[in-house]
Design a protein around this motif. Structure first.
Motif, PDB file in Angstrom:
ATOM      1  N   UNK A   4       0.834  -1.192   0.000  1.00 51.78           N
ATOM      2  CA  UNK A   4       0.000   0.000   0.000  1.00 51.78           C
ATOM      3  C   UNK A   4       0.876   1.252   0.000  1.00 51.78           C
ATOM      4  N   UNK A   5       0.435   2.279  -0.696  1.00 50.69           N
ATOM      5  CA  UNK A   5       1.203   3.518  -0.773  1.00 50.69           C
ATOM      6  C   UNK A   5       1.370   4.140   0.605  1.00 50.69           C
ATOM      7  N   UNK A   6       0.374   3.999   1.478  1.00 47.23           N
ATOM      8  CA  UNK A   6       0.461   4.581   2.808  1.00 47.23           C
ATOM      9  C   UNK A   6       1.569   3.914   3.624  1.00 47.23           C
ATOM     10  N   UNK A   7       1.815   2.614   3.376  1.00 49.50           N
ATOM     11  CA  UNK A   7       2.877   1.908   4.083  1.00 49.50           C
ATOM     12  C   UNK A   7       4.233   2.468   3.670  1.00 49.50           C
ATOM     13  N   UNK A   8       4.417   2.697   2.366  1.00 51.51           N
ATOM     14  CA  UNK A   8       5.680   3.276   1.901  1.00 51.51           C
ATOM     15  C   UNK A   8       5.868   4.670   2.495  1.00 51.51           C
ATOM     16  N   UNK A   9       4.811   5.471   2.530  1.00 52.85           N
ATOM     17  CA  UNK A   9       4.906   6.816   3.116  1.00 52.85           C
ATOM     18  C   UNK A   9       5.297   6.753   4.587  1.00 52.85           C
ATOM     19  N   UNK A  10       4.732   5.796   5.308  1.00 57.07           N
ATOM     20  CA  UNK A  10       5.050   5.670   6.728  1.00 57.07           C
ATOM     21  C   UNK A  10       6.494   5.221   6.948  1.00 57.07           C
ATOM     22  N   UNK A  11       6.989   4.365   6.069  1.00 60.42           N
ATOM     23  CA  UNK A  11       8.391   3.953   6.157  1.00 60.42           C
ATOM     24  C   UNK A  11       9.301   5.172   5.998  1.00 60.42           C
ATOM     25  N   UNK A  12       9.010   5.990   5.005  1.00 56.93           N
ATOM     26  CA  UNK A  12       9.836   7.166   4.738  1.00 56.93           C
ATOM     27  C   UNK A  12       9.771   8.165   5.887  1.00 56.93           C
ATOM     28  N   UNK A  13       8.628   8.224   6.536  1.00 57.68           N
ATOM     29  CA  UNK A  13       8.447   9.192   7.619  1.00 57.68           C
ATOM     30  C   UNK A  13       9.069   8.716   8.930  1.00 57.68           C
ATOM     31  N   UNK A  14       8.971   7.423   9.200  1.00 59.06           N
ATOM     32  CA  UNK A  14       9.310   6.913  10.532  1.00 59.06           C
ATOM     33  C   UNK A  14      10.729   6.366  10.650  1.00 59.06           C
ATOM     34  N   UNK A  15      11.404   6.121   9.526  1.00 57.11           N
ATOM     35  CA  UNK A  15      12.729   5.487   9.566  1.00 57.11           C
ATOM     36  C   UNK A  15      13.762   6.387   8.891  1.00 57.11           C
ATOM     37  N   UNK A  16      14.077   7.523   9.492  1.00 53.61           N
ATOM     38  CA  UNK A  16      14.921   8.520   8.823  1.00 53.61           C
ATOM     39  C   UNK A  16      16.380   8.120   8.694  1.00 53.61           C
ATOM     40  N   UNK A  17      16.822   7.074   9.403  1.00 56.55           N
ATOM     41  CA  UNK A  17      18.236   6.691   9.350  1.00 56.55           C
ATOM     42  C   UNK A  17      18.525   5.616   8.303  1.00 56.55           C
ATOM     43  N   UNK A  18      17.522   5.262   7.508  1.00 58.26           N
ATOM     44  CA  UNK A  18      17.715   4.208   6.518  1.00 58.26           C
ATOM     45  C   UNK A  18      18.826   4.561   5.534  1.00 58.26           C
ATOM     46  N   UNK A  19      19.708   3.594   5.324  1.00 59.66           N
ATOM     47  CA  UNK A  19      20.707   3.689   4.267  1.00 59.66           C
ATOM     48  C   UNK A  19      20.369   2.763   3.112  1.00 59.66           C
ATOM     49  N   UNK A  20      19.670   1.672   3.430  1.00 65.00           N
ATOM     50  CA  UNK A  20      19.268   0.693   2.417  1.00 65.00           C
ATOM     51  C   UNK A  20      17.771   0.455   2.539  1.00 65.00           C
ATOM     52  N   UNK A  21      17.041   0.683   1.447  1.00 64.73           N
ATOM     53  CA  UNK A  21      15.613   0.362   1.376  1.00 64.73           C
ATOM     54  C   UNK A  21      15.388  -0.421   0.098  1.00 64.73           C
ATOM     55  N   UNK A  22      15.015  -1.678   0.250  1.00 59.04           N
ATOM     56  CA  UNK A  22      14.808  -2.549  -0.914  1.00 59.04           C
ATOM     57  C   UNK A  22      13.492  -3.285  -0.753  1.00 59.04           C
ATOM     58  N   UNK A  23      12.586  -3.086  -1.696  1.00 60.15           N
ATOM     59  CA  UNK A  23      11.277  -3.740  -1.672  1.00 60.15           C
ATOM     60  C   UNK A  23      11.057  -4.401  -3.025  1.00 60.15           C
TER      61      UNK A  23
END
Length: 726
Positions: free
Chosen positions: A431-450
């Protein structure tokens, strides 16, 4: 006991103490009882032999030895005992769909990637068709009990095998004999415990890994025997400790190791081997624990992840981080912390590597709570993840997408650096809302792979569109972004993506519907996608090493000069739209000759152009190019770098493809390509092949498709082994 070279070979090359075991199993595979195959029991066409023993005792190695013997017998003798010889790794966490795909590929001759089928039943029927009437040997490596797997699907793995010919055999490796009973009713099986090799053979194995060719073994014999005795007959310990000692062939160093009790002082030889690694190599090895057991690891993919995590630091001025990472990879390979696994058809036949189960346990122990994974065998079928996720975890691998898991647990992980979601079920799209929440809540991400190639029971379900939100710019530390999509998916990227200045890698799978300007991503090194994507304004990205293709045009950001200074481009490159290039000078702006790391190049001239000859002359490839494909050239003059001898072209070229060439008369004499091994001609108008074919003394393969004007053949070289005319 079998020894593999520490680089890429998988098939056993040398044997220490396993000849009798191998011969015994081969005899059991070929035996008949009372003139009938033992597999006739219960009407099944196959029976099972199970090699069982503790982890690290050499079960898979022995099975490899048997497999290699039968495969060679099949190749050398048209009347070999088995019509098909197949190998599939099962593991504790397996998917029936994935296993069927591997069986399909293993049963295909020649080897081809498994096509996409609509459902599991269709694939099973196709697999039955391939096996129908054939006597096969199938090795099922690393089989677990149903209670350990968490389901009862082992019998389903054998379902399509019933169409084989009587006398077929399945060779199973397993930690105990109990999984053999879980293979289903009526399956006749014989259990064979693996034996320890004798002391002499074990010492020979250890010394093979510990000393290089040509070294005086007499100097190390006495101390080598002392060390080997302390390894308690473990083949894995012999490989790891031996590999470490091989790096320092010094008698005093060996004595210092021999004086230690590797099991009491260090917690075992595997721990001792780990502590011999440098800090960077230890971190890189520990990171491997986020992947499930026996997960296929590809060298370059793993190195890029290590780089994105910041594990690799350049110690030599001018050295590429990738080169440092590959050096670490080779170091782990040399001590068997990574082991060759084979070639994966899902990844263009590239070599993949595995981490042995005991070493996987070691990686998890040294990683502690930094690395965590949620794989399928950790979740009971039909249930959701109910356990806690460590709050201080930095690197997380999730094998199957679960929106509730992400929103309920993962979004609380404030220190998370890595989030890899490996697969997404077709009935649970992201869901698009899940991706938005990931971007909002996990600001220290260096690797994001889906993985957005949606799968259901191992089969692709295609999303229509993927839209990345503008808020992606909040991930200021992001270096590795992978939204791996299918070919029919349209990807929409926001302009804010250009604010992620640390970005090193963008991966969009095989998506072919994306337009993106990435001129501000000055640290970008790799872009993966289908060849139809249009990237613009890349002229400043001097670190760029990988792009799928570049389409040249008169539009701003698509000019030939965009590639001028990108001399670190490596591997494959395709350039389209060359009909829009208007002069030799403009073609020279590509400066292809300076891109010495390229190995494969495709040039598409796109049809009619008055200056085609000048343009192709200016597109002289680099000297070290291996594969060249030139399409739709209609110039009347052939480039000097192709028909001359010393004109700075790709003199080591091994494969040449020419398609859609429309010149009258004969094909050009290929005087510049004396090392050519493969020539492919398609839809060309020539009336004769190159006149110097006889002198192409390395040429092995010629393929001619739809070249309808060719009426005769010249004298062909004696080196030719394959000629195909269609």
């Amino acid at each position: 006991m079998v020894v593999n070279p520490t680089t890429t070979a998988v098939s056993p090359q040398k044997v220490f103490g396993r000849d009798n075991d191998r011969d015994k199993i081969i005899a059991m595979l070929h035996e008949k009882e009372g003139g009938l195959d033992p597999s006739t029991s219960k009407g099944l066409c196959f029976s099972v032999i199970g090699i069982h023993g503790v982890s690290g005792s050499g079960k898979s190695t022995l099975a490899q030895l048997v497999y290699a013997h039968e495969e060679k017998d099949k190749k050398d003798n048209k009347e070999g005992h088995f019509d098909l010889v197949m190998w599939v790794h099962v593991s504790q966490s397996f998917s029936v769909g994935d296993i069927f795909k591997e069986l399909y590929e293993a049963a295909s001759e020649p080897k081809v990637a498994c096509p996409q089928f609509h459902n599991l039943n269709t694939l099973e029927k196709e697999l039955e068709r391939k096996l129908d009437g054939k006597r096969f040997l199938l090795v099922l490596d690393d089989v677990w009990c149903n209670k350990d797997v968490g389901n009862e699907e082992l019998p389903k793995l054998l379902s399509p095998l019933k169409k084989g010919k009587r006398g077929s055999k399945i060779l199973v490796t397993t930690r105990s004999k109990f999984p053999l009973s879980d293979l289903g009713p009526g399956v006749r099986h014989t259990a064979m415990p693996i034996n320890e090799v004798n002391d002499t053979a074990f010492f020979e194995l250890f010394m093979h890994y510990a000393l290089g060719e040509g070294q005086d073994k007499s100097l190390f014999k006495t101390i080598g025997e002392e060390i080997a005795e302390k390894l308690k007959g473990s083949p894995l310990a012999a490989r790891t400790v031996g590999g470490n000692l091989r790096r320092r062939p010094d008698v005093n160093h060996w004595r210092s190791v021999g004086d230690q009790d590797l099991f009491k002082v260090w917690g075992g030889p595997l721990w001792w081997s780990y502590y011999q690694l440098g800090e960077q190599a230890r971190r890189c090895f520990a990171y491997c624990s986020i992947f499930p057991r026996r997960h296929r690891l590809y060298r370059d993919e793993l190195v890029r992840l290590w780089m994105a995590e910041g594990f690799i630091r350049n110690t030599d001025e001018g050295a590429d981080a990738e080169d440092v990472g590959r050096g670490i990879f080779n170091e782990l390979l040399s001590i068997s912390f990574l082991q060759p696994g084979g070639k994966g058809w899902y990844n263009h036949g590239k070599e993949y590597y595995l981490v042995h189960d005991l070493l996987h346990d070691l990686a998890g122990a040294v990683a502690g709570s930094d690395c965590f994974r949620i794989d399928n065998n950790m979740i009971q079928k039909g249930d959701r993840w109910a356990r806690d996720v460590p709050r201080d975890v930095r690197h997380l691998f999730v094998q199957s997408y679960d929106a509730a898991l992400i929103t309920g647990k993962i979004l609380l992980l404030e220190n998370l650096h890595t989030l890899i979601i490996y697969s997404v079920g077709g009935d649970t799209p992201v869901e698009e809302i899940v991706i938005k929440n990931i971007l909002k809540s996990l600001p220290k991400l260096r690797v994001l792979a889906i993985a957005l190639c949606l799968e259901k029971d191992g089969f692709i379900c295609r999303p229509n569109i993927l839209s990345a939100p503008e808020s992606i710019s909040q991930l200021k530390h992001l270096r590795y972004l992978a939204f791996r999509t299918d070919i029919e998916c349209r990807v929409i990227l926001p302009s804010s993506l250009n604010q992620l200045y640390q970005m090193q890698l963008l991966d969009f799978g095989v998506c072919m519907n994306l337009v993106f300007s990435c001129g501000d991503l000055i640290n970008l090194r790799h872009v993966f996608s289908g060849p139809g994507l249009q990237f613009s304004n890349i002229g400043r990205l001097v670190s760029l090493q990988t792009i799928p293709a570049f389409k040249v045009s008169h539009e701003q950001g698509h000019e030939a000069k965009q590639l001028r200074y990108l001399n670190r481009l490596s591997g494959e490159l395709s350039i389209y739209g060359l009909q829009s290039v208007e002069s030799r000078e403009e073609a020279l702006a590509f400066d292809l000759a300076a891109k010495k790391r390229l190995t494969e190049l495709t040039l598409s001239l796109g049809g009619s152009s008055k200056v085609a000859a000048e343009v192709l002359e200016g597109l002289c490839p680099p000297v070290g190019l291996v594969t060249l494909d030139i399409r739709d050239y209609d110039g009347l003059v052939y480039p000097k770098w192709m028909v001359g001898r010393q004109n700075g072209g790709p003199e080591k070229l091994q494969q040449l493809g020419l398609s859609g060439w429309s010149q009258p008369g004969p094909a050009p004499a290929l005087k510049a390509f004396n090392h050519l091994r493969c020539l492919n001609l398609m839809h060309c108008s020539w009336n004769a092949l190159p006149c110097n074919m006889e002198h192409l003394s390395s040429l092995e393969t010629v393929i001619i498709i739809k070249c309808l004007n060719i009426r005769s053949l010249p004298t062909l070289p004696q080196s030719l082994t394959y000629f195909w005319l269609l």
